[in-house]
Design a protein around this motif. Structure first.
Motif, mmCIF file in Angstrom:
data_model
loop_
_atom_site.group_PDB
_atom_site.id
_atom_site.type_symbol
_atom_site.label_atom_id
_atom_site.label_comp_id
_atom_site.label_asym_id
_atom_site.label_seq_id
_atom_site.Cartn_x
_atom_site.Cartn_y
_atom_site.Cartn_z
ATOM 1 N N THR A 187 47.521 78.381 55.165
ATOM 2 C CA THR A 187 47.513 79.555 56.502
ATOM 3 C C THR A 187 46.404 80.586 56.614
ATOM 4 N N LEU A 188 45.844 80.060 55.527
ATOM 5 C CA LEU A 188 45.412 81.772 54.801
ATOM 6 C C LEU A 188 43.937 82.060 56.844
ATOM 7 N N LEU A 189 43.670 80.393 56.283
ATOM 8 C CA LEU A 189 42.155 80.548 57.645
ATOM 9 C C LEU A 189 42.861 80.295 58.662
ATOM 10 N N PRO A 190 43.599 79.641 59.264
ATOM 11 C CA PRO A 190 44.051 80.017 60.851
ATOM 12 C C PRO A 190 44.325 81.263 60.926
ATOM 13 N N ALA A 191 44.977 81.824 60.298
ATOM 14 C CA ALA A 191 46.164 83.279 60.500
ATOM 15 C C ALA A 191 43.823 84.443 60.656
ATOM 16 N N ARG A 192 43.171 84.029 59.249
ATOM 17 C CA ARG A 192 42.309 85.673 58.913
ATOM 18 C C ARG A 192 41.383 85.361 60.246
ATOM 19 N N ARG A 193 41.327 84.079 60.958
ATOM 20 C CA ARG A 193 40.550 83.652 62.327
ATOM 21 C C ARG A 193 41.194 84.605 63.343
ATOM 22 N N ALA A 194 42.258 84.441 63.395
ATOM 23 C CA ALA A 194 43.461 85.474 64.600
ATOM 24 C C ALA A 194 43.078 86.535 64.421
ATOM 25 N N ALA A 195 43.174 87.327 63.317
ATOM 26 C CA ALA A 195 42.733 88.526 62.676
ATOM 27 C C ALA A 195 41.521 89.477 63.694
ATOM 28 N N ARG A 196 40.790 87.728 63.288
ATOM 29 C CA ARG A 196 39.279 89.018 63.230
ATOM 30 C C ARG A 196 38.709 88.407 65.263
ATOM 31 N N MET A 197 39.447 87.570 65.950
ATOM 32 C CA MET A 197 39.450 87.885 67.811
ATOM 33 C C MET A 197 39.457 89.685 67.733
ATOM 34 N N ASN A 198 38.704 89.751 68.955
ATOM 35 C CA ASN A 198 38.146 90.187 69.347
ATOM 36 C C ASN A 198 38.962 90.710 70.483
ATOM 37 N N PRO A 199 39.066 91.898 71.062
ATOM 38 C CA PRO A 199 40.949 92.354 71.260
ATOM 39 C C PRO A 199 40.173 92.162 72.810
ATOM 40 N N VAL A 200 38.578 92.736 73.090
ATOM 41 C CA VAL A 200 38.672 92.656 74.741
ATOM 42 C C VAL A 200 37.805 90.832 75.050
ATOM 43 N N GLU A 201 37.428 90.012 74.079
ATOM 44 C CA GLU A 201 36.878 88.524 74.956
ATOM 45 C C GLU A 201 38.028 88.310 74.806
ATOM 46 N N ALA A 202 39.437 88.174 74.240
ATOM 47 C CA ALA A 202 40.510 87.779 74.449
ATOM 48 C C ALA A 202 41.386 87.949 75.761
ATOM 49 N N LEU A 203 41.394 89.464 76.554
ATOM 50 C CA LEU A 203 41.473 89.510 77.319
ATOM 51 C C LEU A 203 40.829 89.802 78.668
ATOM 52 N N ARG A 204 39.657 89.406 78.764
ATOM 53 C CA ARG A 204 38.236 89.199 79.568
ATOM 54 C C ARG A 204 38.938 88.912 81.020
ATOM 55 N N TYR A 205 39.518 87.751 80.518
ATOM 56 C CA TYR A 205 40.006 86.502 81.744
ATOM 57 C C TYR A 205 41.195 86.632 82.294
ATOM 58 N N GLU A 206 41.833 86.902 81.555
ATOM 59 C CA GLU A 206 43.489 87.779 81.904
ATOM 60 C C GLU A 206 43.705 88.063 82.655
#
Length: 427
Positions: A408-427
């Motif tokens: 579980t550490l692999l996808p959890a690490r990917r989620a932690a490093r997600m840029n919040p600006v990129e995540a909300l750009r198209y919302e």
């Protein structure tokens, strides 16, 4: 204001919420169920395999120790007055007493051995006769057990005790008279003529091992001496000890007590090759079952990767309101770890229940298959037991949790490093 401690209550609440999310809400409930069922079955299979392995080894060793000497003492070969090589023990009474006096020895029984042809009506089979005293025979657990034997060993002085499979092969039961033929009989001027004797079967034993029950019979010691021309001597002395696993450490002391010509043959010498093969097989089976757990754990990655992708907007919002990368990592780690933990717990319950009721399950399978699922003539022992051991269960739990949590550490690490600006750009 102090930051919340790692693995705070709100992290568990968010993880539990994501774990129960439906597909319409951006969750991956189907993948969650697949991961959960996979880990449950893999852990159960690992526990069942380890339990059956432990049960088989325990039954194998128990039948060896329960029907055979833990160590056999015999003499090195010398030539007698006729020039023949002999290993007989003329002072067997004194030697047995010396051996019995050694600390840790339960009994030391003089023995006479010989090969005979057993005949009953139109049936015949080869037997190995063990000439032994009645008191010594009564101390052999697997032979003298009244729960598995037929007849009464109290009448041993009037007849012989024969193995279950040999009795079945000959078609005899308690009270029948069996004819024993030895090629080494009476010596005459024209050579040696076969010796023939008739003996009543007073007892039929079940040692738990097919090879013993098929080929062995017991005869009173003095009668065996007369029948095999061993007057005044014994062929060997069977020694039973309190700690069979430590028999190799006792051998030097036993040899010193038995005399200069004494040699020893332990139960580990006779079964050591098979036991070593079992150890190798145990390692291989554990590795193979571990691969199954790993494959089941890999499903967690698929589910978490999809969850991270679907929850990108939520991750951006959580980061915006102040959650750190570590908090996001722990949230998604807990999401996957909960799947692994719940699956492991269910797998332990299922595996333990299967092992506990293994005899009933195997009997049902044997009946459904029409019999012959477990053949003692092929396997050597009559039953395949399952023995739960705390160490096996704990090793299965540790392996499952290590793999499922680590994955579980692999996808959890990917989620932690997600840029919040990129995540909300198209919302």
């Amino acid at each position: 204001m102090a930051s919340p401690a790692p693995f705070s209550k709100y992290e568990f609440l968010i993880a539990w919420r994501y774990l129960r999310a439906k597909r319409a809400e951006g969750g991956v409930s189907v993948m969650t169920w697949i991961s959960l069922i996979g880990i449950t079955l893999a852990v159960a299979a690992l526990i069942i395999t380890l339990a059956v392995r432990s049960g088989f080894r325990d039954e194998f060793v128990t039948t060896i120790l329960g029907a055979n000497a833990h160590v056999t003492i015999y003499n090195s070969a010398i030539r007698d007055e006729n020039g023949r090589l002999t290993r007989s023990i003329p002072d067997y009474t004194d030697v047995a007493a010396e051996l019995a006096a050694v600390e840790g020895v339960v009994r030391a029984a003089p023995l006479v051995k010989g090969q005979v042809m057993a005949v009953f009506r139109d049936q015949n089979t080869g037997l190995e006769i063990h000439g032994i005293g009645a008191d010594d025979l009564a101390q052999i657990p697997r032979v003298a057990d009244p729960a598995t034997g037929i007849g009464d060993l109290a009448n041993f002085a009037q007849g012989v005790s024969i193995g279950r499979e040999a009795a079945r092969s000959l078609g005899i039961s308690v009270g029948d008279v069996v004819r024993l033929i030895s090629p080494n009989g009476v010596r005459t001027a024209f050579g040696t003529s076969p010796r023939v004797g008739e003996y009543q079967v007073v007892h039929i034993f079940n040692s738990g091992r097919y090879d013993i029950d098929r080929t062995r019979a017991y005869m009173p010691f003095t009668e065996a001496q007369a029948f095999f021309n061993r007057d005044g001597v014994a062929d060997e002395i069977d020694v039973t000890v309190t700690e069979p696993e430590a028999i190799n450490e006792m051998v030097p002391t036993l040899l010193a007590a038995a005399g200069d010509r004494a040699l020893a043959w332990t139960w580990q010498d006779s079964a050591g090759g098979f036991l070593r093969a079992l150890e190798v097989e145990d390692t291989v089976m554990f590795v193979l079952m571990s691969v199954l757990v790993l494959i089941a754990s890999m499903n967690i990655i698929s589910g978490l990767v999809m969850l991270v992708k679907n929850k990108g907007r939520d991750i951006g919002i959580l980061r915006t309101i102040g959650l750190t990368e570590g908090a996001i990592l722990r949230v998604f780690f807990l999401t996957g770890a909960l799947v692994g933990t719940i699956g492991t717990i269910l797998g332990v319950v299922l595996g333990c229940l299967f092992a506990i009721y293994f005899d009933a399950i195997l009997a049902f399978v044997n009946g459904a298959a029409g019999g012959g699922v477990w053949d003692g003539a092929v396997r050597g022992i009559y039953r395949l037991p399952a023995k739960l051991e705390a160490g096996d269960v704990l090793s299965a739990v540790a392996l499952s949790l290590f793999l499922s949590w680590g994955i579980t550490l692999l996808p959890a690490r990917r989620a932690a490093r997600m840029n919040p600006v990129e995540a909300l750009r198209y919302e």
